[in-house]
Design a protein around this motif. Structure first.
Motif, PDB file in Angstrom:
ATOM      1  N   TYR B  53      11.483 -70.287 -91.924  1.00  0.00           N
ATOM      2  CA  TYR B  53      12.544 -70.571 -92.884  1.00  0.00           C
ATOM      3  C   TYR B  53      12.030 -71.512 -93.953  1.00  0.00           C
ATOM      4  O   TYR B  53      10.963 -72.094 -93.830  1.00  0.00           O
ATOM      5  N   LYS B  54      12.808 -71.648 -94.977  1.00  0.00           N
ATOM      6  CA  LYS B  54      12.394 -72.446 -96.127  1.00  0.00           C
ATOM      7  C   LYS B  54      13.533 -73.370 -96.521  1.00  0.00           C
ATOM      8  O   LYS B  54      14.691 -72.959 -96.522  1.00  0.00           O
ATOM      9  N   GLY B  55      13.231 -74.592 -96.880  1.00  0.00           N
ATOM     10  CA  GLY B  55      14.243 -75.482 -97.421  1.00  0.00           C
ATOM     11  C   GLY B  55      14.869 -76.394 -96.391  1.00  0.00           C
ATOM     12  O   GLY B  55      14.627 -76.283 -95.194  1.00  0.00           O
ATOM     13  N   GLU B  56      15.677 -77.321 -96.874  1.00  0.00           N
ATOM     14  CA  GLU B  56      16.314 -78.309 -96.003  1.00  0.00           C
ATOM     15  C   GLU B  56      17.739 -77.909 -95.662  1.00  0.00           C
ATOM     16  O   GLU B  56      18.328 -77.054 -96.312  1.00  0.00           O
ATOM     17  N   SER B  57      18.276 -78.604 -94.694  1.00  0.00           N
ATOM     18  CA  SER B  57      19.456 -78.154 -93.969  1.00  0.00           C
ATOM     19  C   SER B  57      20.600 -77.474 -94.748  1.00  0.00           C
ATOM     20  O   SER B  57      20.971 -76.379 -94.386  1.00  0.00           O
ATOM     21  N   PRO B  58      21.127 -78.057 -95.815  1.00  0.00           N
ATOM     22  CA  PRO B  58      22.276 -77.305 -96.357  1.00  0.00           C
ATOM     23  C   PRO B  58      21.829 -76.100 -97.181  1.00  0.00           C
ATOM     24  O   PRO B  58      22.583 -75.178 -97.393  1.00  0.00           O
ATOM     25  N   HIS B  59      20.570 -76.125 -97.633  1.00  0.00           N
ATOM     26  CA  HIS B  59      20.108 -75.064 -98.529  1.00  0.00           C
ATOM     27  C   HIS B  59      19.021 -74.200 -97.914  1.00  0.00           C
ATOM     28  O   HIS B  59      18.330 -73.494 -98.634  1.00  0.00           O
ATOM     29  N   GLU B  60      18.849 -74.275 -96.606  1.00  0.00           N
ATOM     30  CA  GLU B  60      17.761 -73.526 -96.010  1.00  0.00           C
ATOM     31  C   GLU B  60      18.060 -72.031 -96.004  1.00  0.00           C
ATOM     32  O   GLU B  60      19.214 -71.604 -96.037  1.00  0.00           O
ATOM     33  N   CYS B  61      17.000 -71.233 -95.982  1.00  0.00           N
ATOM     34  CA  CYS B  61      17.214 -69.804 -95.850  1.00  0.00           C
ATOM     35  C   CYS B  61      16.127 -69.197 -94.986  1.00  0.00           C
ATOM     36  O   CYS B  61      14.970 -69.610 -95.015  1.00  0.00           O
ATOM     37  N   GLY B  62      16.518 -68.235 -94.156  1.00  0.00           N
ATOM     38  CA  GLY B  62      15.604 -67.608 -93.202  1.00  0.00           C
ATOM     39  C   GLY B  62      14.734 -66.576 -93.873  1.00  0.00           C
ATOM     40  O   GLY B  62      15.177 -65.862 -94.772  1.00  0.00           O
ATOM     41  N   LEU B  63      13.478 -66.495 -93.446  1.00  0.00           N
ATOM     42  CA  LEU B  63      12.546 -65.535 -94.037  1.00  0.00           C
ATOM     43  C   LEU B  63      12.263 -64.397 -93.072  1.00  0.00           C
ATOM     44  O   LEU B  63      12.344 -63.234 -93.441  1.00  0.00           O
ATOM     45  N   VAL B  64      11.909 -64.738 -91.847  1.00  0.00           N
ATOM     46  CA  VAL B  64      11.563 -63.724 -90.860  1.00  0.00           C
ATOM     47  C   VAL B  64      12.017 -64.189 -89.489  1.00  0.00           C
ATOM     48  O   VAL B  64      12.009 -65.392 -89.211  1.00  0.00           O
ATOM     49  N   LEU B  65      12.380 -63.249 -88.647  1.00  0.00           N
ATOM     50  CA  LEU B  65      12.600 -63.544 -87.237  1.00  0.00           C
ATOM     51  C   LEU B  65      11.381 -63.070 -86.467  1.00  0.00           C
ATOM     52  O   LEU B  65      10.900 -61.958 -86.681  1.00  0.00           O
ATOM     53  N   LEU B  66      10.877 -63.918 -85.578  1.00  0.00           N
ATOM     54  CA  LEU B  66       9.706 -63.557 -84.801  1.00  0.00           C
ATOM     55  C   LEU B  66      10.119 -63.336 -83.357  1.00  0.00           C
ATOM     56  O   LEU B  66      10.946 -64.068 -82.813  1.00  0.00           O
ATOM     57  N   THR B  67       9.513 -62.319 -82.740  1.00  0.00           N
ATOM     58  CA  THR B  67       9.825 -62.046 -81.351  1.00  0.00           C
ATOM     59  C   THR B  67       8.536 -61.956 -80.559  1.00  0.00           C
ATOM     60  O   THR B  67       7.445 -62.157 -81.092  1.00  0.00           O
ATOM     61  N   GLN B  68       8.662 -61.636 -79.291  1.00  0.00           N
ATOM     62  CA  GLN B  68       7.531 -61.607 -78.387  1.00  0.00           C
ATOM     63  C   GLN B  68       6.318 -60.881 -78.973  1.00  0.00           C
ATOM     64  O   GLN B  68       6.432 -59.747 -79.411  1.00  0.00           O
ATOM     65  N   GLY B  69       5.181 -61.544 -78.953  1.00  0.00           N
ATOM     66  CA  GLY B  69       3.947 -60.915 -79.404  1.00  0.00           C
ATOM     67  C   GLY B  69       3.577 -61.247 -80.832  1.00  0.00           C
ATOM     68  O   GLY B  69       2.473 -60.949 -81.267  1.00  0.00           O
TER      69      GLY B  69
END
Lengths: 230, 230
Positions: B53-69
């Motif tokens: 994710y990028k940014g600080e708490s009120p303005h953060e935004c997710g980039l990618v979800l990572l899973t097993q592997g």
DNA sequence: TGCAAGACTTGACGCCGGTCAAGTCTCGGG
DNA sequence: CCCGAGACTTGACCGGCGTCAAGTCTTGCA
């Protein structure tokens, strides 16, 4: 040509990759490949400007601008995956075409080449990540300003630059409509960055940096992962 | 563990990379690194779900979800560049930490490792490219639908899936506000894709595919560049 | 030099999606 | 069993940006 792909390789190794390679010159607006194609070649841009884009004519949108020294999508060519996007020249351009199968073989044969490929891919990945961040965390005017500032970093003139492509293509690259681009220039003018014709000029560096918001792009001097793309 | 990074390497070579490596378990919402940090480790996600994710708490935004592997940003760790984004666990998670300097050395020492790194980076680059295309060419509802369909591809249940993360994080990943997410589910319900609670269900495959618009994501069977990220 | 086609700008207008505020639902703990 | 906090939903509102439609400006070419 300080091509990162051939860094620290001896003459014989380079010659092996270049084997069967050809240099081609294309007029502007020439399509180099289309999304879904199987890559036959690894394209190295020697001169001119090219664009990666997605979609058909009324709904197309630009992804990246490529300039001298850039490699087209090695991710596809080197691993024989179909292209995710199309590519075309914007100006007249000259391209070095390497046979993809030859390059693929060199990847397994020459350790240094594999290292170089890794480095190039890493650079391209970071470019892509930055663009995702731009799209998700910044407004259109901020994206435009950030793009122009990057252009200025890479120009030889201090605090100024010349637009390398038409405003229509620029709009497409930044992800806004051409009409919005015009209006956005006015907003930037109020914040220290002026564009008239194809000339870009910083009048108030501090103000425009501030306006850009997060990540004024990490100090390029720090960046070993050289990428020329815009 | 069929870790693409270690594909076709002999035991000795793998052991060398794993040297000084440690396995760590973290509770949910643990920060693994922050943007701008210098990478000390190469992180491999063994279990659980993490997020870039990028940014600080009120303005953060997710980039990618990572899973097993999944591997975290080898582009940064392997070339000693500062991270462009932060990472944290969303669930409790276990991570294999490899020393970045050891991995970097192995890159120059083991040809096969360099090849594997190239392949992983190529896969991540294509993932990133797809996300850029999503953001530029698709509406929010289309992006959400495309994301859910991909989730369904990877689930074992046919034509159904379970949301792996909270709706707030899902909204952030897709690039919309949580409120918009709720409303968007209603739009998708009118187009053959239902979400209730954490269950996702396709009722009209044809209609929702159509709704998604361009690129129904290339046939995963064709894709040799394995990436688990969402 | 003058025309036509395309590049760019400007204006009017509408919609998507963000924001703020007020619910409702869920669940863990006292 | 009830309370409170957090997750999620719903509604009202608004602003940014896209779209459509006229302009104006530029450029290549006859």
């Amino acid at each position: 040509m300080a091509q990162p792909l051939f860094l620290d390789m001896n003459e014989k190794q380079v010659a092996r990759v270049l084997q069967f390679g050809t240099i081609q010159s294309y007029p502007r607006e020439t399509i180099l490949f289309k999304e879904g194609d199987r890559p036959d070649f690894l394209h190295l841009l020697i001169g001119g400007i090219a664009e990666l884009y997605k979609g058909e004519s009324p709904h197309e949108c630009g992804l990246v601008l490529l300039t001298q020294g850039d490699v087209f999508m090695p991710a596809a060519s080197l691993f024989d995956e179909p292209y995710l996007n199309s590519a075309r020249t914007l100006t007249s351009a000259t391209v070095l075409l390497l046979r993809a199968d030859v390059a693929r073989q060199e990847l397994t044969r020459c350790h240094q080449f594999a290292i170089n490929v890794s480095r190039v891919l890493a650079g391209q990945f970071r470019m892509a990540t930055r663009q995702i961040i731009d799209l998700k965390c910044r407004s259109a005017p901020q994206r435009l300003a950030a793009f122009l500032l990057r252009l200025i970093e890479e120009s030889d003139i201090p605090e100024a630059a010349v637009l390398p492509v038409s405003k229509r293509h620029l709009a497409s690259r930044v992800g806004i409509a051409p009409e919005t681009l015009s209006r956005t220039f006015q907003i930037l003018a109020d914040n220290g960055l002026f564009v008239r014709g194809t000339k870009v000029l910083v009048r108030d560096r501090e103000k425009i940096d501030e306006f850009c918001g997060p990540e004024p792009y990490p100090d390029p001097a720090e960046t070993k992962l050289q990428v020329y793309a815009l």
